[in-house]
Enzyme design. Structure first.
Site: not given
Length: 478
Positions: A60, A71, A73, A125, A186, A195
């Site tokens: 995202s 978060d 990624d 992450d 979303k 989700y």
């Protein structure tokens, strides 16, 4: 767009700057990590400095649809002499030592190995790939399929997160329309609690691919029209017909590419949404019969509502009303994962959550059970105990004094136990049980026997279960 702003889906400039600062710190730490490991493995100072190391964002954040608290990624790309084992043995402690770092937990055994962390309040992450290159230059691109050569399957999955995000942005006709429409979808899936890839729903990538497909079908539409057509098209989609953003391509690797004509397991996918980048994979292999039915129902409901919105009979705000999960069913299963250590609890709760879909699939075979509806997240709490014996009893299913946590139920707990050193950390996951309707009002009530499904599941997961009705207090040990 006004409604999305009212719903607080855009982060502040201050949080955006904080994200950039955190990413800069992580990028510098990756370079230091590569340098230190290079020196430890006998490379010269100049070779260690040249070894590089680079981070790529995806998901995202890279798509530009992240909101407050989302978060990031992040893929950490390493040279060939720095291994994945080094990443967890050396880099994880370095992350833990960063100023402002909390909740650092490596999961090397995960389907996609990663380190989860929070730095200055920003969740990360951190995935890893060690490429077959002696040095990682700053100008490195991951677009070339040949960089996947000689990588094992789990590493290919890590790299493909970044490659998929870039390919998605390339394939949509209007990037801004895509972002605005995706931000709306979303928010809708989050409010409706559908989700979560790990729990058998679609994850962020899969929902993004569905929106991208609608953008391709209607290249000149504005964001609001894309949202309306998303519901009208997807409510009529003939699953398991796959969603493809482009033709599946061949590549240089001897790896499995999604092909239901060749692989029986691919034919079993209920809701196939296929990644456009090589090697093409199904992003929705976790979808079960229950989660498929739940998502289809929500999409159908959305299709009815957007027709009313277009007709002026409803507002956009009504699309984002919250789910009714905890009022929807009479009976629920509560799965409780517990440990005595805060750091271990993060890993253990994640492990249990990743296995819940196996319980869902077992429950789907229970007589008279129409569906097993997993909630999309766990609820955390800390239990303070008066003695070691009480803490041990809590782990065996007893009760203790809860204190407030991120999602704790109840108040602050007993102040007399505020400084107690005997703590138990717990995370509760919930599954709603949809009972099959009686064929006749005169039929006796349906009986549910979930003992076999739970027994099979607990043979591989050391967790506590509760089975309770909405009309009573949860009873443990059932």
């Amino acid at each position: 767009m006004e409604e999305l702003r009212r719903q607080n889906t855009f982060e502040t400039e201050e949080e955006s700057r904080r994200r950039e600062i955190v990413l800069g710190r992580v990028a510098a730490l990756v370079k230091k990590f590569v340098h230190d490991v290079s020196i430890a493995k006998g490379l010269s100072e100049s070779a260690a400095n040249a070894a590089g190391g680079k981070i790529f964002t995806f998901g995202s954040y890279r798509l530009g649809v992240h909101g407050p608290g989302s978060d990031i990624d992040t893929l950490c790309v390493l040279p060939k002499h720095v291994s994945v084992a080094d990443f967890f043995a050396t880099f994880e402690p370095m992350v833990r030592a960063m100023e402002g770092a909390t909740e650092v937990a490596g999961v090397p055994e995960a389907f996609v190995p990663l380190i989860g962390a929070k730095v200055s309040g920003i969740s990360l992450d951190l995935l890893v790939v060690s490429l077959g290159m002696s040095a990682i230059p700053e100008e490195l691109s991951l677009k070339d399929n040949n960089i996947l050569k000689n990588l094992d399957e789990s590493v290919v999955r890590s790299v493909n997160g970044t490659r998929l995000t870039d390919e998605l942005l390339r394939l949509v006709p209007n990037g801004q329309v895509f972002r605005d429409a995706l931000r709306c979808i979303k928010l809708w899936v989050q409010r409706k609690a559908v989700y979560s890839n790990v729990n058998g729903y679609l994850g962020g990538v899969a929902w993004a691919m569905l929106v991208a497909r609608i953008c391709q079908l209607y290249p000149n539409a504005i964001a609001g029209a894309i949202v309306v057509r998303f519901f009208t098209v997807m409510s009529r989609w003939q699953w398991p017909q796959p969603v493809l953003l482009k033709d599946i391509e061949d590549g240089p690797l001897q790896v499995r590419v999604w092909n239901p004509k060749v692989y029986p397991s691919d034919r079993a996918h209920r809701m196939p949404i296929i990644t456009p980048n090589y090697p093409s994979m199904c992003a929705t292999h976790n979808v079960s019969a229950s989660t498929f039915a739940i998502m289809c129902e929500q999409i159908q409901n959305g299709a009815v509502l957007v027709e009313k919105i277009v007709a002026g009979e409803a507002s956009w705000a009504e699309l984002f009303t919250k789910h009714d999960f905890f009022h929807r069913y009479k009976n629920y299963i509560q799965v409780i994962a517990m440990t005595r250590d805060a750091q271990k609890q993060i890993r253990w709760a994640g492990t249990v959550e990743s296995r819940l879909r196996h319980l869902i699939m077992k429950l789907e075979f229970v007589d008279n059970l129409q569906l097993a509806h997993p909630f999309v997240k766990g609820f955390e709490r800390v239990i303070r105990c008066a003695s070691e014996e009480e803490a041990a009893a809590v782990l065996r299913g007893g009760t203790g004094v809860p204190v407030a946590g991120a999602d704790a139920e109840g108040g602050m707990g007993d102040e007399r136990n505020a400084e107690a050193k005997w703590k138990v950390y717990s995370t509760s996951f919930f599954i709603g049980l949809g009972v099959r309707p009686k064929e006749s009002p005169n039929d006796p009530p349906h009986r549910l026997d979930v003992s076999f499904s739970i027994g099979e599941f607990t043979r591989t997961s050391l967790v506590k279960f509760s089975f309770f009705s909405n009309s009573c207090v949860p009873k443990s040990g059932a």
